[in-house]
Structures are given as C-alpha cells and as structure tokens.
Scaffold this active site. Structure first.
Site, PDB file in Angstrom:
ATOM      1  N   ASN A  19       0.788  -1.157   0.032  1.00  0.00           N
ATOM      2  CA  ASN A  19       0.051   0.060   0.010  1.00  0.00           C
ATOM      3  C   ASN A  19       0.812   1.330   0.064  1.00  0.00           C
ATOM      4  O   ASN A  19       0.405   2.264  -0.202  1.00  0.00           O
ATOM      5  CB  ASN A  19      -1.064   0.005   1.076  1.00  0.00           C
ATOM      6  CG  ASN A  19      -2.374  -0.955   0.841  1.00  0.00           C
ATOM      7  OD1 ASN A  19      -2.283  -1.562  -0.233  1.00  0.00           O
ATOM      8  ND2 ASN A  19      -2.806  -1.378   1.669  1.00  0.00           N
ATOM      9  N   CYS A 113     -10.371  -4.571  -4.220  1.00  0.00           N
ATOM     10  CA  CYS A 113     -11.220  -5.734  -3.544  1.00  0.00           C
ATOM     11  C   CYS A 113     -12.671  -5.226  -3.507  1.00  0.00           C
ATOM     12  O   CYS A 113     -12.945  -4.072  -3.133  1.00  0.00           O
ATOM     13  CB  CYS A 113     -10.442  -6.025  -1.974  1.00  0.00           C
ATOM     14  SG  CYS A 113      -9.033  -6.675  -2.282  1.00  0.00           S
ATOM     15  N   ARG A 118     -17.240   1.684  -2.304  1.00  0.00           N
ATOM     16  CA  ARG A 118     -16.019   2.377  -1.994  1.00  0.00           C
ATOM     17  C   ARG A 118     -15.785   3.683  -2.429  1.00  0.00           C
ATOM     18  O   ARG A 118     -15.319   3.904  -3.458  1.00  0.00           O
ATOM     19  CB  ARG A 118     -14.689   1.332  -2.499  1.00  0.00           C
ATOM     20  CG  ARG A 118     -14.806   0.160  -1.892  1.00  0.00           C
ATOM     21  CD  ARG A 118     -13.341  -0.655  -2.260  1.00  0.00           C
ATOM     22  NE  ARG A 118     -12.185  -0.150  -1.587  1.00  0.00           N
ATOM     23  CZ  ARG A 118     -11.145  -0.728  -1.711  1.00  0.00           C
ATOM     24  NH1 ARG A 118     -11.065  -1.992  -2.148  1.00  0.00           N
ATOM     25  NH2 ARG A 118     -10.066  -0.231  -1.228  1.00  0.00           N
TER      26      ARG A 118
HETATM   27  N1  EPU Z   1     -14.427   6.427   2.547  1.00  0.00           N
HETATM   28  C1  EPU Z   1     -15.459   7.067   2.223  1.00  0.00           C
HETATM   29  N2  EPU Z   1     -15.108   8.231   1.434  1.00  0.00           N
HETATM   30  C2  EPU Z   1     -13.767   8.439   0.611  1.00  0.00           C
HETATM   31  C3  EPU Z   1     -12.742   7.456   1.081  1.00  0.00           C
HETATM   32  C4  EPU Z   1     -13.043   6.527   1.935  1.00  0.00           C
HETATM   33  O1  EPU Z   1     -16.457   7.230   2.728  1.00  0.00           O
HETATM   34  O2  EPU Z   1     -13.831   9.345  -0.024  1.00  0.00           O
HETATM   35  C5  EPU Z   1     -14.837   5.319   3.482  1.00  0.00           C
HETATM   36  C6  EPU Z   1     -14.414   4.016   2.954  1.00  0.00           C
HETATM   37  O3  EPU Z   1     -15.795   3.427   2.327  1.00  0.00           O
HETATM   38  C7  EPU Z   1     -14.031   2.889   4.031  1.00  0.00           C
HETATM   39  C8  EPU Z   1     -13.120   4.063   4.862  1.00  0.00           C
HETATM   40  O4  EPU Z   1     -13.539   5.323   4.676  1.00  0.00           O
HETATM   41  O5  EPU Z   1     -15.171   2.714   4.982  1.00  0.00           O
HETATM   42  C9  EPU Z   1     -11.739   3.881   4.785  1.00  0.00           C
HETATM   43  O6  EPU Z   1     -11.253   3.860   3.274  1.00  0.00           O
HETATM   44  P1  EPU Z   1      -9.919   4.287   3.011  1.00  0.00           P
HETATM   45  O7  EPU Z   1     -10.086   5.636   2.016  1.00  0.00           O
HETATM   46  O8  EPU Z   1      -8.973   4.474   4.189  1.00  0.00           O
HETATM   47  O9  EPU Z   1      -9.470   3.160   2.190  1.00  0.00           O
HETATM   48  P2  EPU Z   1      -8.772   2.948   0.880  1.00  0.00           P
HETATM   49  O10 EPU Z   1      -7.542   4.147   0.895  1.00  0.00           O
HETATM   50  O11 EPU Z   1      -9.616   2.636  -0.222  1.00  0.00           O
HETATM   51  C10 EPU Z   1      -6.685   1.746   1.760  1.00  0.00           C
HETATM   52  C11 EPU Z   1      -5.983   0.400   1.396  1.00  0.00           C
HETATM   53  C12 EPU Z   1      -7.033  -1.147   1.907  1.00  0.00           C
HETATM   54  C13 EPU Z   1      -7.115  -0.811   3.481  1.00  0.00           C
HETATM   55  C14 EPU Z   1      -7.727   0.630   3.770  1.00  0.00           C
HETATM   56  C15 EPU Z   1      -7.947   0.676   5.279  1.00  0.00           C
HETATM   57  C16 EPU Z   1      -4.838   0.789  -0.639  1.00  0.00           C
HETATM   58  C17 EPU Z   1      -4.806   0.521  -2.054  1.00  0.00           C
HETATM   59  N3  EPU Z   1      -5.818   0.171  -0.001  1.00  0.00           N
HETATM   60  O12 EPU Z   1      -7.990   1.475   0.970  1.00  0.00           O
HETATM   61  O13 EPU Z   1      -6.158  -1.982   1.583  1.00  0.00           O
HETATM   62  O14 EPU Z   1      -8.217  -1.806   3.760  1.00  0.00           O
HETATM   63  O15 EPU Z   1      -6.688   1.582   3.077  1.00  0.00           O
HETATM   64  O16 EPU Z   1      -6.668   0.851   5.809  1.00  0.00           O
HETATM   65  O17 EPU Z   1      -4.085   1.284   0.099  1.00  0.00           O
HETATM   66  C18 EPU Z   1      -5.785  -4.343   1.081  1.00  0.00           C
HETATM   67  O18 EPU Z   1      -4.525  -4.039   1.141  1.00  0.00           O
HETATM   68  O19 EPU Z   1      -6.258  -5.461   1.134  1.00  0.00           O
HETATM   69  C19 EPU Z   1      -6.689  -3.194   1.367  1.00  0.00           C
HETATM   70  C20 EPU Z   1      -7.907  -3.369   1.002  1.00  0.00           C
END
Ligand code: EPU
Length: 428
Positions: A19, A113, A118
C-alpha cells in the site's frame, strides 16, 4: 493446494509494502526527473501500475527484481489506459498525481477488492477545496483546476488512507499551504510523505492527524526505498500462530506491528522484537479474544480475515467487529466449509472456537480473505485447495514459495494470468 498440520520453522524476509508502493509509483509522475525506487514488491498490482505509467509516457526501467527507475521528465498530459486503470483501487492516486503535475486529470473509476461501496467523496472534497472542478461521466473521473491548484484547509469527515495520500500528492506542487485535518496515520502515509520530501517536497506532520504541505515549484529525482509490508509481516505471524512452530520474520519495523502483535500475544503467541526482525513461536493452544478494526494505530482491517481464521480454532468464543468497511465478512462462508463456527450479523462476527478445521475446496474472495484461507489450510486436517489465488498475487510476493521455505506442505497447482485471473498453465 495445502496439506495442513505441519508446523512452520526457519526464517523469511518480508517484501516492500504494497500500500506504500501503489501510492509511491503514481507519485513518481509528479517528479520532473528520474526516481529510483527500491524494495518494490513483485506483486500483480505493481505490475499493472507500471504498465499504466508506461502507457502514460513515463520511462520505466527495471534495475533489478525489486528496484525500478521511473522517469517522468518528458511527461505530457494524456488519457490513461482506461481498461488497466479500472482494475485496481490505487489508480485513484493518478488523479492527485496528474492534478498536481498538469492541473488536470482524467482517470477511470478505480476497482480493487469488493467490500461494498468504496466512495471517493473525501478525495474530491480535497481537490475541490484546492480549486479543481470534478465530474464523473462515462466511467471516468475528470478533474481540472483552470487557474491552477492552490493550497487549502481540508477537514476529512472520515479517516481515509486514500484521501489523505491523494490530497497530499495534489498539494505538493500547488500554490501555498494545504492542511489536511483528521488525516490517516498509517505507516504508508508516512512513507509517501518521506518519498515526496526526498524528491524535494515540503510535507510536515505525516504520521499525526494534521498534515501540512507547503507547495514547491518542482520535484527533482532521487533514490528512495519503500518500507517493509506491515500486513505481509502480520500475515506470517498469523500463519505461525495457526500452524505452530518457530519463525524469524526478517525485514520488519516492529513498531508498525504492535497493533497486530498485541492481539496475538493476548491469544498466547510468543513474539519477540529483535532489531529489524521478530521471532514468533506458538506452542500452546490459542486463546480467544475480541477484535475491533480501526484506522492506524488500531487493529488493521487488512488483518481481520487472517485473525478471524485463527480465532476459529482458538479456545472460547470471540467477537470480531469490522469498523472500517461495510462488507468485509464475505469470506466467512468459505471458512465455514472447513468447519468453522461463525455467525455474522452486519459488521460483527461471533466466532466459536473449535478444535480443528478440516481441509476443503475454498475460494479466495479477495486479497486478505485469500491469505486467511491459506492460514486456515495450514492449520486444518487434510487437504485444502484455494481457488482464485490471483487475488492473493495482487498483494503478496511469492506467498507459496515463502511458506514452502518454512516447511509448509503447499503447492501452486496452476498458474493464473495476473491480468485476468484465468488459468495460464498447470504447474504441477
Ligand atoms: N471512505 C469514504 N469516502 C472516501 C474514502 C473512504 O467514505 O472518500 C470510507 C470507505 O468507504 C471506508 C473508510 O472510509 O469505509 C476507509 O477507507 P480508506 O479510504 O481508508 O481506504 P482505501 O484508501 O480505499 C486503503 C487500502 C486498503 C485498506 C484501507 C484501510 C490501498 C490501496 N488500500 O484503502 O487495503 O483496507 O486503506 O486501511 O492502500 C488491502 O490491502 O487489502 C486493502 C484493501
């Protein structure tokens, strides 16, 4: 294919953080020069991102297995490759990177995933505050800052890793100061800030919940090494906890693992930090515990399926609460095929520990769910066949080979195409 019941013994090396890598590679588009990036994990998400960068006109050269040189000096604005972009979540980082570099961006809506919805509203909120107009049409996100991006105060409504990273990327070349409040604090946030700073950016406070970014004129090239993968290390700790044995896990930052190791210690696993390694031993049966996932430094959602697999064979009943994603318990049905007793109600799973899981054919529903199936297979009686391992290959470098090196009876039966998950060839 896994024949369970063999304890794990020996030493393994953890790869670079997925990540962090999937953010740092797009961030290289902001740099007017050559970035030499070391400790890049060899995983299919990275392969895909490198193809996207190449397609966008960046020079991409492999120095060795885990080191790449990205040259974005002659980059001009253009559409990215839609079909490749929509396959991974991290393509959203191309919005921040392109906005920062060109003042505009056109990127396919990101995939990744499937844990339910999302959204990227918080990313867009940040870009809008910085002067960009955004619209979504035809599966594309188009953003444009007609008068250039300017610094802004952004208060995130939700602690989001992606929004924090994306806004940080857009802000490094913007005019003036950007402040991100309620920022995520994960180790990969700090790693991205360190990468950007080593290329000439001025990012302060990463690792706390207020990050200040002072825009600079230009980023120059340089060399950077990605941090070790906290979740890969956690997955190996969980594997030893499940299968038993004694393993020295090398190339880790023990501080980043505390949110995981604290829980495993409660479950009766022996864990000792030794410099940049941890020694893991499990001799007695696992004990129950309760888990609630949270943003860092809470227990990571990306370790939730792996720990649930362990709790399914721990003594007593445990409650697992998923507080980050809406729908991250889909894999439970697969664990139940192996005899696990788990009841899911919304974001909570009640896990009743049993003595032994039994091997079964199961599917990897997503990346970490796949890792959980492998761990379950290592603990189970008999043979487990995990299908759809292309999900696992998105984020774990050579998981099968590394586990085999520890004495696990695990074999890759057929090789999947990293592009589409189809079976490419039968290996053994
Ligand atoms: N969310 C919102 N609005 C947004 C962004 C996020 O409502 O604009 C919500 C999401 O729906 C979720 C929460 O906020 O409920 C957290 O989402 P976040 O943005 O932190 O997740 P992400 O950046 O999409 C990254 C990792 C994920 C990991 C999450 C949480 C990457 C590429 N992915 O996702 O990793 O689960 O942070 O730590 O960095 C994995 O590696 O298996 C994986 C899924």
């Amino acid at each position: 294919m896994i024949r369970g019941g063999k304890p794990l013994r020996g030493e393994i090396e953890v790869s670079g953080a997925k990540n962090a890598a999937v953010a740092i590679l797009p961030a290289a588009l902001l740099v007017d020069g050559v970035c030499r990036i070391e400790n890049i994990p060899q995983i299919s998400d990275v392969t895909l991102l490198l193809r996207i960068l190449k397609n966008m006109g960046a020079g991409v050269r492999a120095v060795n297995r885990n080191t790449m040189e990205i040259d974005s000096s002659g980059l001009t604005f253009g559409d990215g490759p839609y079909e490749l972009m929509r396959r991974i979540r991290a393509s959203s980082y191309l919005i921040g990177a392109m906005l920062g570099r060109f003042g505009r961006a056109k990127v396919a809506m990101p995939g990744g995933c499937d844990f339910g919805v999302r959204p990227i509203d918080q990313h867009i909120k940040g870009f809008t505050a910085m002067g960009a107009e955004t619209e979504i049409s035809g599966g594309l996100i188009c953003a444009q800052a007609r008068d250039g991006l300017h610094g802004a105060n952004v208060y995130l409504d939700i602690v989001s890793v992606g929004a924090t990273m994306n806004i940080m990327m857009a802000a490094v070349l913007a005019k003036g100061r950007t402040v991100i409040e309620n920022a995520a604090r994960e180790p990969h946030i700090v790693d991205l800030a360190n990468f950007l700073n080593s290329m000439g950016a001025d990012v302060r406070g990463a690792g706390t919940n207020v990050i200040r970014i002072y825009g600079v004129q230009k980023l120059r090239g340089g060399t950077y090494s990605i941090i070790p993968d906290q979740i890969e290390a956690g997955t190996f700790i969980a594997a030893v906890a499940g299968a038993g044995g004694e393993v020295l896990i090398k190339n880790v930052i023990p501080k980043h693992l505390e949110c995981i190791t604290a829980k495993l210690e409660e479950m009766g696993v022996y864990i000792e930090a030794r410099g940049d390694s941890v020694l893991v031993k499990r001799e007695k049966p696992l004990r129950r515990t309760n888990i609630k996932t949270m943003p860092y430094p809470g227990f990571p959602t990306d370790m939730q399926p792996q720990i649930t697999a362990l709790l399914s064979i721990a003594r007593g009943s445990s409650v697992v609460t998923e507080d980050v994603w809406d729908n991250r318990f889909k894999y439970v049905d697969e664990l139940k095929r192996m005899g696990a007793r788990i009841k899911v109600d919304g974001r909570t799973a009640l896990v009743e520990g049993i003595d032994k899981l039994s091997g079964a054919p199961v599917k990897a529903c997503d990346l970490r769910a796949g890792a959980a199936m492998v761990i379950a297979g290592l603990c189970a009686c008999g043979v487990t066949v995990v299908e759809d391992i292309h999900h696992i290959e998105r984020g774990y470098e050579n998981l099968v080979g590394k586990l085999r090196g520890l004495g696990a009876d695990i074999l890759e039966v057929s090789e999947t195409d990293p592009e589409d998950g189809d079976i490419k060839q039968v290996v053994g």
